[in-house]
Enzyme design. Sequence first.
Site, PDB file in Angstrom:
ATOM      1  N   HIS A 103      23.647  71.540  35.904  1.00 49.71           N
ATOM      2  CA  HIS A 103      24.528  71.037  34.621  1.00 49.71           C
ATOM      3  C   HIS A 103      25.184  69.612  34.811  1.00 49.71           C
ATOM      4  CE1 HIS A 103      25.120  74.996  32.811  1.00 49.71           C
ATOM      5  NE2 HIS A 103      24.855  75.442  33.914  1.00 49.71           N
TER       6      HIS A 103
ATOM      7  N   CYS B  57      20.291  74.973  32.117  1.00 44.55           N
ATOM      8  CA  CYS B  57      20.460  76.233  32.700  1.00 44.55           C
ATOM      9  C   CYS B  57      19.995  77.293  31.649  1.00 44.55           C
ATOM     10  CB  CYS B  57      21.843  76.449  33.012  1.00 44.55           C
ATOM     11  SG  CYS B  57      22.359  77.777  33.899  1.00 44.55           S
TER      12      CYS B  57
ATOM     13  N   GLU C 107      26.233  68.114  32.147  1.00 43.66           N
ATOM     14  CA  GLU C 107      27.377  67.933  31.236  1.00 43.66           C
ATOM     15  C   GLU C 107      28.601  68.283  31.755  1.00 43.66           C
ATOM     16  OE1 GLU C 107      26.238  72.206  30.878  1.00 43.66           O
ATOM     17  OE2 GLU C 107      25.329  70.392  31.511  1.00 43.66           O
TER      18      GLU C 107
END
Length: 1295
Positions: free
Chosen positions: A1260, A1135, A1262
């Site tokens: 994303h 990002c 994570e």
Amino acid sequence: MMEILRGSPALSAFRINKLLARFQAARLPVHNIYAEYVHFADLNAPLNDDEHAQLERLLKYGPALASHAPQGKLLLVTPRPGTISPWSSKATDIAHNCGLQQVNRLERGVAYYIEAGTLTNEQWQQVTAELHDRMMETVFFALDDAEQLFAHHQPTPVTSVDLLGQGRQALIDANLRLGLALAEDEIDYLQDAFTKLGRNPNDIELYMFAQANSEHCRHKIFNADWIIDGEQQPKSLFKMIKNTFETTPDHVLSAYKDNAAVMEGSEVGRYFADHETGRYDFHQEPAHILMKVETHNHPTAISPWPGAATGSGGEIRDEGATGRGAKPKAGLVGFSVSNLRIPGFEQPWEEDFGKPERIVTALDIMTEGPLGGAAFNNEFGRPALNGYFRTYEEKVNSHNGEELRGYHKPIMLAGGIGNIRADHVQKGEINVGAKLVVLGGPAMNIGLGGGAASSMASGQSDADLDFASVQRDNPEMERRCQEVIDRCWQLGDANPILFIHDVGAGGLSNAMPELVSDGGRGGKFELRDILSDEPGMSPLEIWCNESQERYVLAVAADQLPLFDELCKRERAPYAVIGEATEELHLSLHDRHFDNQPIDLPLDVLLGKTPKMTRDVQTLKAKGDALVREGITIADAVKRVLHLPTVAEKTFLVTIGDRSVTGMVARDQMVGPWQVPVANCAVTTASLDSYYGEAMAIGERAPVALLDFAASARLAVGEALTNIAATQIGDIKRIKLSANWMAAAGHPGEDAGLYEAVKAVGEELCPALGLTIPVGKDSMSMKTRWQEGNEEREMTSPLSLVISAFARVEDVRHTITPQLSTEDNALLLIDLGKGNNALGATALAQVYRQLGDKPADVRDVAQLKGFYDAIQALVAQRKLLAYHDRSDGGLLVTLAEMAFAGHCGIDADIATLGDDRLAALFNEELGAVIQVRAADREAVESVLAQHGLADCVHYVGQAVSGDRFVITANGQTVFSESRTTLRVWWAETTWQMQRLRDNPECADQEHQAKSNDADPGLNVKLSFDINEDVAAPYIATGARPKVAVLREQGVNSHVEMAAAFHRAGFDAIDVHMSDLLAGRTGLEDFHALVACGGFSYGDVLGAGEGWAKSILFNDRVRDEFATFFHRPQTLALGVCNGCQMMSNLRELIPGSELWPRFVRNTSDRFEARFSLVEVTQSPSLLLQGMVGSQMPIAVSHGEGRVEVRDAAHLAALESKGLVALRYVDNFGKVTETYPANPNGSPNGITAVTTESGRVTIMMPHPERVFRTVSNSWHPENWGEDGPWMRIFRNARKQLG
């Protein structure tokens, strides 16, 4: 000296077309508009050629600069002189971090070039009014006029008010001049106090008193004595609220005495980095839960974006400033406004009653306000997971005759939950000599008098005072301050914070006296030590302004060096402005003028000011029976589905990040079709457990127009029926925030408020075992204005918004409205016991009626039994789906469940009474549950055991297909395709998106909703999700070090560290300030990850300021170049980290073909759960995953891939450097919105280098490495989601 530098185009083509259309609608002959950014650099010394080139490169971001000389009349829109924009603060930070110390300040304007026919002066004023927000901006007519932005004025001294000479009249005059909103008895009090002191008051002292003692801050009405109908009442409103705590204190750790309430949480592994080593690890300890809900109504009516943004920001600060420092976690937001009247989509119940000139329309509020609230939460890094939206504006019959009731003064609700350490729940002691600190940005001449202004009915104060009371937001600054607070509480016993408050209404004039007084001390302050960027401000302006993103703290003198170190690392500004004294006295010295603007005993300011008495009369509501003529069920369905309160809320949901933290277990979007119908919001308590926290909202304000107490009871009941959908256990675990909005002084409303508070505080909550440990009141919910020759008033209904919070036993057991089509039964639990009241319902509203009898809590014991029964069924895994009955009634409940399940409904309402309209549209409390057909008998038995046998009705089943059919006794009551209903329900959000965003994108999304063949999100994996490819390497005991890199404003680093930690890495916290100062280097790291967020608030292009701070610092540049050239290293950019690393192409081998990432096609921040495909590429992180299609969290505003030309794109593709692409639900690569949320060509959303060692991606992984943090997932997934494979691949690659 000022330098002017041209910037990139400021408006996309569709934004220009919208502007032109508005001018044409206003009959203004404007033919063409061109707009570009212009940068103004205030320099303290000339720049040499190299430095000038560096500044030019720094200010080159976004689309390519125009080469042509613009045509037309120049209108230059800049921030108001005397203010410093958040853009300026962050851009100046970047310049300084890149070594350009000659730059005092950078500021940015937009140069509009208008080509038009002959316009009168009045028409030019119309044009300028369209182009700027008068609350925040000004218009110049020449570029050089921007010199005024940097003008410095001489300090002005304090002003004295001649009370001793002129007597009481001097105070009356000051009250009007300064907009103090002082009552008569307060003027008497001040006259007496200063006469006894034998001196004249200074303006700053009166202002400080007014803010500290405003209704907004002191809650005088809630603490007042009450006489109703001539009878003295035994308790104040506040005492009745406190009664809930006295009755049920269970699980409450802090109530009524801090910035937020605290209840017991769960013992989990809190994950954070060690102060000394920077190494992240889990820390087993209780994560207690704090809760707070604020309103920010007045500023939102005046200027919606900053009003809503600072409302959210203030509430976040309340959470962070709880105890000795806490961690905000997840947010909620709500809006009540008058009718929208969307142009071209006006509804039959929407009449235009006019409005005051100085407040904006409901449509403006709902266009700009939600964006402001979402933008603040997004940039701060807090997911916004819950909310409500109501419109109401109608002429109703009352004892006052016909009157206008609605929300011209809106409700803007901002709330949330956070976590706090057990040892930090209670504030510490302030020692004499403790340093008194302001943490955060500088004082600015904004937000003056917000406390007093919000305590007045809109229309009572002067327009200039309204103007002055609006605040500005800088969430990235607040994030830096929160990082300091986090470092402090993470130190445990060594936490340097003794005492902390946020700076809100009244600025330092309220916060500092409150800080020292609460700590049992006085304070001695130096005015000129307060950070200020505007030297011409008066003492009053410095002390009383409401500049945001500030906290006041007491820090022990010997802990100041540690605190200084933490602030410098996080680049959080702070100032020591005083110290605590033994004497309970407040003194403020002004070094510049060597005088004392404030010299007061604290008890004059905060002592026993006159207590209010409310002597009021009861007026019973006057309703009329609902007129049914002309109402058909088919017409009623369409109207109700168009009512914004009922209609789809996607336009309010996808603008807000709902995945940051990696701890979101239940957001608003439900199921494979991502329909915004969740009952409640749920977060995990940590990154390693299934304990969690839940939030839900209840409010039924229109009912108060018929029955004050019923409206309050229903708000509690609805919050309960919403939050019951997750596994909580004992009802005493649920704690409530009560936010009360009323037009105090309006005939009947005060007595109604007392009745409502009593119903909840003395009766319902104690009977249920519920506690209200926190709340807020706003008592001036009325607007007045002149419409032609007529005086008009718009008075809001008495409005109670209940927010429920609870600890969750297991977040995996949260039931959604998503229906299954397996053999099933739908059961309605009707807590209305057949009353089926239609008063003050959505149905009544869409036919411009109120009705007479509203819904109510019919049986408190059954409401408690309902909650207990649902909890039992959740624990027994007996529920397939659950949805409460609320606005729109049973019809809407069933429709929303069908939308979530993408299925049909075969319903039978024969047992719900002969009045079919009432059966379908009443809004009595209750819920529809879906159970397996085989479980129906057992479920009904559980319900009967809880006293609900007479409330349970079998109402049919969910079926495959598209038909939504309701019958009774074999007769069709209503039949329509589910797709048609879905489209009706979506039309409001579609129209709002068309107005606000790129209309082409809005059209594409709306069209997608009409596709019944859409299979929804689905998963196709080319690998075994349960295989841990890192396990053999973890077993060796070696843990390679990964640098978890962040810059100021980055907010996704903790979940990123946790994902690498789980894969066998030692995750180390590395701030850019560590690298720039030489405290840390990259030579010891095997891997580097640049994390997501808003570095520098995305100023100078997303990730570009961060990249340039690397490129323009020789030592750090060399360090990164060395790392990227070193074999056996890996790097990941996600990002904001992806955007940043795409700008480091000159340092990264094999990245020459990488694209730039620019503004999304929608021109909007997009938070989506999107399907992507792993493509064949060299990426080492994606090895073994090629061909997989799986959903992933997306949250960005600038994620669209931009290439130079078609040849560049072809080369990127042919080299095989594309690593991920967006695909639609049919598995096809897509550029269509919203499956492709940013419009990237060929769906590209990740690229890698030729070696595969460096991979950058916009989504994303994570945030979804745990299954539980996916918005939707197949039921057979275990603890790890498929994206965990990326991190394990990293560990495997390093051997």
